[in-house]
Design a protein around this motif. Sequence first.
Motif, PDB file in Angstrom:
ATOM      1  N   CYS A 127      -5.389   0.943   1.466  1.00 40.30           N
ATOM      2  CA  CYS A 127      -5.516   1.667   0.413  1.00 40.30           C
ATOM      3  C   CYS A 127      -5.876   3.009   0.790  1.00 40.30           C
ATOM      4  CB  CYS A 127      -6.666   1.281  -0.652  1.00 40.30           C
ATOM      5  SG  CYS A 127      -6.113  -0.751  -1.179  1.00 40.30           S
ATOM      6  N   THR A 128      -4.796   4.044   0.830  1.00 36.57           N
ATOM      7  CA  THR A 128      -4.957   5.264   1.552  1.00 36.57           C
ATOM      8  C   THR A 128      -4.559   6.204   0.685  1.00 36.57           C
ATOM      9  OG1 THR A 128      -4.720   6.286   3.664  1.00 36.57           O
ATOM     10  CG2 THR A 128      -2.802   4.954   2.660  1.00 36.57           C
ATOM     11  N   THR A 129      -4.824   7.674   1.255  1.00 29.06           N
ATOM     12  CA  THR A 129      -4.296   8.956   0.445  1.00 29.06           C
ATOM     13  C   THR A 129      -4.014   9.775   1.474  1.00 29.06           C
ATOM     14  OG1 THR A 129      -6.589   9.780   0.408  1.00 29.06           O
ATOM     15  CG2 THR A 129      -6.027   8.554  -1.620  1.00 29.06           C
TER      16      THR A 129
ATOM     17  N   PRO B  50      -0.192   6.065  10.282  1.00 29.64           N
ATOM     18  CA  PRO B  50      -1.172   5.089   9.784  1.00 29.64           C
ATOM     19  C   PRO B  50      -0.209   3.915   9.254  1.00 29.64           C
ATOM     20  CG  PRO B  50      -1.604   7.392   8.898  1.00 29.64           C
ATOM     21  CD  PRO B  50      -0.426   7.420   9.733  1.00 29.64           C
ATOM     22  N   ARG B  51       0.671   4.133   8.471  1.00 34.97           N
ATOM     23  CA  ARG B  51       1.558   3.073   7.847  1.00 34.97           C
ATOM     24  C   ARG B  51       2.154   1.898   8.938  1.00 34.97           C
ATOM     25  NH1 ARG B  51       4.596   2.167   3.118  1.00 34.97           N
ATOM     26  NH2 ARG B  51       4.280   3.927   2.432  1.00 34.97           N
TER      27      ARG B  51
ATOM     28  N   ARG C  38       0.736  -8.852   3.325  1.00 29.59           N
ATOM     29  CA  ARG C  38       0.290  -7.437   3.591  1.00 29.59           C
ATOM     30  C   ARG C  38       0.861  -6.632   2.372  1.00 29.59           C
ATOM     31  NH1 ARG C  38       4.610  -5.844   8.257  1.00 29.59           N
ATOM     32  NH2 ARG C  38       6.445  -5.796   6.999  1.00 29.59           N
ATOM     33  N   ARG C  39      -0.015  -5.500   2.162  1.00 26.64           N
ATOM     34  CA  ARG C  39       0.206  -4.492   1.248  1.00 26.64           C
ATOM     35  C   ARG C  39      -0.239  -2.962   1.703  1.00 26.64           C
ATOM     36  NH1 ARG C  39       0.502  -5.364  -4.397  1.00 26.64           N
ATOM     37  NH2 ARG C  39       1.466  -3.212  -4.512  1.00 26.64           N
ATOM     38  N   TYR C  40       0.385  -2.053   1.502  1.00 24.75           N
ATOM     39  CA  TYR C  40       0.282  -0.763   1.926  1.00 24.75           C
ATOM     40  C   TYR C  40       0.341   0.105   0.627  1.00 24.75           C
ATOM     41  CZ  TYR C  40      -0.374   3.307   4.646  1.00 24.75           C
ATOM     42  OH  TYR C  40      -0.626   4.626   5.256  1.00 24.75           O
TER      43      TYR C  40
END
Length: 193
Positions: free
Chosen positions: A128-130, A145-146, A162-164
Amino acid sequence: MRVLVLYAHPCPESFNAAVHETVVTTLREAGHEVDDCDLNAEGFQPVLTELERRGYHDEPENIEPVRPYVERLQAAEALVLVFPVWNFGYPAILKGFLDRVCVPGVSFKLQGGKVRPALTNIKYLAACTTYGGTWWRAFMNGDPPRKTVTRAVWYACGMPKRRYLPLYDMNNNSHEDRAAHLERVAQAMKEIG
């Protein structure tokens, strides 16, 4: 399910803190056992020392400097990373965690000159990223990063589900954009297990 949450943002008022809180709260409400690892709050030292680098391939001695973190990672059944993207990469503290904790015998095994996954205890991987920049800007820079999460970390975990979950263009997002992202994150956490 035992879930290790790796959180890597130093500011408690940040939107990443809200994402982190959403992750932990939703997982606990869903009945998961959460190991909430706030790398900054725990004072994790991200620098791989000369001694650690020289002993990098010396199993099992290579885990001694970070044994408690290795044990937490190996006890997990799911791994959730919560972090901002800074300069097209992880914050240094998260990169340092990967450098120091994901050593031979922990995240991978070298067999016959080939890398094999070793974190096969992980059955679900999420990030979980911004991003401060737009999706297009990340894409044009290769979105490291992805790729690292969805390829290298995913492989080290034995290729689990997986989930991005990125939120791009933080510098221009509305309150509604941020609220919708928190809702997506909560929904993804409900699907673990």
